[in-house]
Design an enzyme around this catalytic site. Structure first.
Site, PDB file in Angstrom:
ATOM      1  N   HIS A 122       0.805  -1.217   0.000  1.00  0.00           N
ATOM      2  CA  HIS A 122       0.000   0.000   0.000  1.00  0.00           C
ATOM      3  C   HIS A 122       0.841   1.271   0.000  1.00  0.00           C
ATOM      4  O   HIS A 122       0.332   2.351  -0.267  1.00  0.00           O
ATOM      5  CB  HIS A 122      -0.974  -0.026   1.185  1.00  0.00           C
ATOM      6  CG  HIS A 122      -2.111  -0.971   0.940  1.00  0.00           C
ATOM      7  ND1 HIS A 122      -3.177  -1.113   1.768  1.00  0.00           N
ATOM      8  CD2 HIS A 122      -2.340  -1.832  -0.081  1.00  0.00           C
ATOM      9  CE1 HIS A 122      -4.012  -2.015   1.289  1.00  0.00           C
ATOM     10  NE2 HIS A 122      -3.511  -2.470   0.166  1.00  0.00           N
TER      11      HIS A 122
ATOM     12  N   SER B 279      -0.456  -1.077  -6.146  1.00  0.00           N
ATOM     13  CA  SER B 279      -0.197  -2.202  -7.047  1.00  0.00           C
ATOM     14  C   SER B 279       0.489  -1.725  -8.310  1.00  0.00           C
ATOM     15  O   SER B 279       0.238  -0.619  -8.788  1.00  0.00           O
ATOM     16  CB  SER B 279      -1.514  -2.866  -7.445  1.00  0.00           C
ATOM     17  OG  SER B 279      -2.148  -3.416  -6.334  1.00  0.00           O
TER      18      SER B 279
ATOM     19  N   LYS C  33     -14.418  -7.853  -7.734  1.00  0.00           N
ATOM     20  CA  LYS C  33     -13.617  -8.664  -8.653  1.00  0.00           C
ATOM     21  C   LYS C  33     -12.888  -9.778  -7.893  1.00  0.00           C
ATOM     22  O   LYS C  33     -12.823 -10.916  -8.359  1.00  0.00           O
ATOM     23  CB  LYS C  33     -12.611  -7.779  -9.381  1.00  0.00           C
ATOM     24  CG  LYS C  33     -11.994  -8.465 -10.585  1.00  0.00           C
ATOM     25  CD  LYS C  33     -11.198  -7.498 -11.429  1.00  0.00           C
ATOM     26  CE  LYS C  33     -10.483  -8.216 -12.532  1.00  0.00           C
ATOM     27  NZ  LYS C  33      -9.686  -7.306 -13.360  1.00  0.00           N
ATOM     28  N   ASP C  34     -12.366  -9.444  -6.705  1.00  0.00           N
ATOM     29  CA  ASP C  34     -11.718 -10.473  -5.885  1.00  0.00           C
ATOM     30  C   ASP C  34     -12.734 -11.515  -5.421  1.00  0.00           C
ATOM     31  O   ASP C  34     -12.439 -12.712  -5.398  1.00  0.00           O
ATOM     32  CB  ASP C  34     -11.034  -9.832  -4.671  1.00  0.00           C
ATOM     33  CG  ASP C  34      -9.665  -9.255  -5.032  1.00  0.00           C
ATOM     34  OD1 ASP C  34      -9.174  -9.548  -6.141  1.00  0.00           O
ATOM     35  OD2 ASP C  34      -9.092  -8.513  -4.219  1.00  0.00           O
TER      36      ASP C  34
ATOM     37  N   GLU D 138       6.105 -33.709  -1.934  1.00  0.00           N
ATOM     38  CA  GLU D 138       4.856 -33.223  -2.506  1.00  0.00           C
ATOM     39  C   GLU D 138       5.149 -32.465  -3.794  1.00  0.00           C
ATOM     40  O   GLU D 138       6.248 -31.937  -3.983  1.00  0.00           O
ATOM     41  CB  GLU D 138       4.162 -32.301  -1.497  1.00  0.00           C
ATOM     42  CG  GLU D 138       3.606 -33.059  -0.311  1.00  0.00           C
ATOM     43  CD  GLU D 138       2.338 -33.811  -0.663  1.00  0.00           C
ATOM     44  OE1 GLU D 138       2.430 -34.937  -1.182  1.00  0.00           O
ATOM     45  OE2 GLU D 138       1.247 -33.277  -0.429  1.00  0.00           O
TER      46      GLU D 138
END
Lengths: 420, 256
Positions: free
Chosen positions: A224, A228, A252-253, A296
């Site tokens: 922040h 972004s 959107k998220d 894994e």
């Protein structure tokens, strides 16, 4: 004149009860301002595509892991003679225990899928560059802590692959000269992987996720500071380039989370063991080594690098080096242009790296024999070649395409790719 | 660009698959693939088959193999009646202590786990030339190939080809890693069990039934899991569509 805000109770304007309560809290703890600046009016570039959804999706995975993990911890017994049985008890006798355990196991894998996509998005759009170097570093630390947490979590069911995976990976530290064997004994709490190892892994597996939450908060804090990055890689110039986070990116998220949960649920309910190894349903047996020990899937690329080097110490250093290298990336990449959209050569190198990482993952799961050894070495060399040679050289000699003035100016000239 | 990439990927894949094939030529035979009722999104436990499978386990497998994670009460899930299971449990002797603390053998109860053929691993090994018949509770989940693998082992015994050197006290089975297994063919001939429901007990039938039973034993939650999963997916499908529409509506005036 005091620099403290005025107490809202002194104001004369009429307010609803809810507003009064909000003001009362805000005056004492400015939490609503914090929330607003984090996910409210916080301005975000308006051109973020769906590749920018994977940060929040990784966060969702972390929350799923914390919630399901707490319930599993209430029923799990960290003892070498009881761990396997307690997990089967969760699967068979605890109400919805199977759901908690399968969610926990699948979300661990999904966490890595989300984080790996998040990292490749970062690489493609040059998000690691000035002024987000520290944000990138914190991200790498998150990856390392995640890996440690996942590794120790996989040991807890105390199946064959848990036990032998733990033995192989902890033995790696024995490769260091002089101190190696002492480190290994110290890690194990004895002279082999045994009950003390299981106990400390459980304690750390419980602790580290909370550490992870703390680092994630710092990651978001650093994000922040400069906001972004975006698909053009061009800095936000005016307010016209941004939209407020809420409602634009909250919705959107949320949509991304819906799609994620759909895929996640499909695996949990219909193929929960798809990403696991059947050997881990055999209780750990120190006297019987499985014919083929594999970690894994999310560790396979690193496992391939480890095995590609004929020398044990060299292999260990290469494996850790493959991640440590990423800390230097902001300076290895000498190009001032962030986004691969405007970097015709780098774009190719990026996809080369993607293919190489898939190849490493595939080879890490194969027995180290025949052509697999040679291919593993080529893929390993290419990984380091990409970061140490290609990236610096391309930055120096590549001629970037014309870069748009601003995010808003880019709308007209750029062909949409995977837009939302 | 994308086309070039896919060509490259295809090429890379070819190289990998070739090496994969050459490295595995002399390895274990791939299990036969069957269309099991428990497969797929609507997979279910065929209770009649599971009950027959339990009969096969009780009459044949349980002479050597334990199933420690299954309690008699669990058998109610595959459709046995409470009286049947109580009678079955009561016909077994379970080690316990009486209220004076003395070791006794008492009749089994619903809450007891299936009585094992041997008291411990050493006793089981001593009775089988050192080989240990594994517990079967999780066998379907603990083997690559799952039910297909178990079926293939049960029906896969055959005479060894001339170039395979026989191993003492072991039996040839191409589906088993290294091909030589300590277990003698357990379903040697037709009619080894007499099914209560009159189904002809061919070797193939017995193998299929016992796999259905073992699959249920390995994941008793399977049917409930898949039924819940369908509801969850339908909900998430609708919910996510609504989120998408909301997203479209909120973004409709933003040029981006």
């Amino acid at each position: 004149m005091s620099h403290f805000p005025e107490d809202p109770k002194d104001s004369s304007e009429p307010k609803s009860l809810g507003q009064q309560a909000k003001d009362w809290i805000e005056f004492r703890l400015p939490i609503f301002k914090l929330l607003d600046s984090a996910v409210g009016s916080y301005p975000a570039p308006k051109n973020l595509n769906y590749w920018w959804n994977f940060g929040s999706l990784a966060g969702v995975c972390l929350v799923i892991q914390l919630l399901t993990g707490i319930f599993l911890a209430m029923h799990y017994t960290a003892h070498s003679t009881m761990a396997f049985d307690s997990v089967e008890n969760i699967m068979r006798n605890v109400n919805y225990g199977w759901l908690m355990r399968y969610m926990h196991a699948v979300a661990a894998s999904m966490f890595f899928v989300m984080v790996y996509i998040h990292i490749f998005r970062n690489l493609y759009y040059g998000s690691y560059k000035y002024p987000r170097e520290l944000l990138w570093w914190i991200g790498i630390v998150i990856l390392l802590v995640m890996m440690a947490t996942a590794f120790m979590g996989y040991v807890l069911p105390w199946g064959q692959m848990s036990f032998w995976g733990a033995t192989v990976i902890t033995s790696l530290f024995g490769a260091f000269p002089v101190v190696g064997p002492y480190i290994v004994t110290w890690l194990w709490g004895g002279y082999s992987v045994d009950n003390p190892t299981l106990n400390r892994f459980y304690a750390l597996h419980f602790l580290l996720p909370f550490v992870l939450v703390g680092i994630v908060v710092i990651h978001i804090w650093a994000l922040h500071q400069h906001g972004s990055n975006n698909p053009t890689g061009v800095d936000v110039k005016t307010k016209k380039d941004t939209v407020p986070f809420n409602p634009f990116y909250t919705i959107k998220d949320l949509f991304g989370i819906g799609v994620f949960l759909f895929i996640f649920s499909y695996i949990v309910f219909f193929a929960p063991n798809m990403l696991g190894d059947p050997d881990n349903y055999i209780p750990a047996n120190p006297m019987v080594t499985p014919s083929h020990i594999v970690p894994e899937w999310y560790f396979l690329p690193f496992y391939a690098i480890l095995r590609a080097v004929p020398d044990k110490l060299g292999g260990v250093l290469s494996m850790f080096g493959a991640i440590i290298l990423l800390f230097f990336l902001p300076w290895l990449d000498s190009s001032p242009v962030r986004s691969a959209r405007y970097r015709p050569w780098f774009k190719w190198a990026f996809w080369g790296l993607v293919i190489d990482c898939f190849a490493l993952g595939y080879l890490g799961g194969k027995p180290p024999e025949g052509n697999f050894i040679l291919l593993g070495r080529i893929a390993t060399l290419y990984y380091f070649f990409h970061f140490l040679v290609l990236v610096p050289l391309i930055g120096r000699f590549e001629k970037p395409l014309p870069i748009p003035e601003s995010i808003s100016a880019a709308e007209i000239s750029v062909k949409p790719e995977f837009k939302g | 660009m994308l086309r070039n990439l896919s060509v490259l990927t295809a090429l890379a894949l070819c190289v990998f698959l070739n090496t994969a094939a050459s490295a595995r030529a002399d390895e274990t035979e791939h299990p036969k693939q069957l269309a099991w009722p428990f497969n797929g999104m609507t997979g279910y436990v065929d209770k009649a088959a599971a009950q027959r499978g339990f009969q096969v386990y009780s009459n044949i497998c349980s002479n050597c193999h334990s199933m420690n994670r299954i309690a008699y009460r669990n058998l109610l899930d595959i459709g046995f009646s409470e009286n049947e299971v109580k009678a079955l449990a009561a016909s077994k002797l379970v080690a316990d202590f009486d209220d004076k603390g003395q070791a006794i053998m008492r009749p089994g109860k619903l809450s007891d786990n299936l009585v094992a053929p041997f008291p411990n691993e050493d006793a089981a090994r001593a009775a089988h030339d050192g080989a240990y018949p594994p517990d079967l509770s999780l066998i379907v989940k603990a083997r690559h190939g799952g039910g297909d693998y178990v079926y293939s082992i049960l029906t896969g015994f055959t005479t060894a080809p001339a170039d395979e050197k026989p191993v003492a006290n072991k039996y040839y089975n191409p589906y088993y890693p290294n091909h030589w297994i300590s277990m003698p063919p357990p379903l040697a001939s037709e009619g080894m069990v007499t099914y209560q429901d009159g189904t002809p007990a061919t070797v193939d039938q017995m193998a299929k039934d016992v796999v259905v039973y073992l699959q249920w034993a390995a994941e008793p939650e399977m049917e409930a899991r898949k039924q819940l999963g369908l509801k969850v997916l339908i909900f998430l499908g609708i919910f996510t569509t609504l989120l998408y529409l909301a997203k479209r509506r909120i973004w409709r005036n933003v040029k981006h």
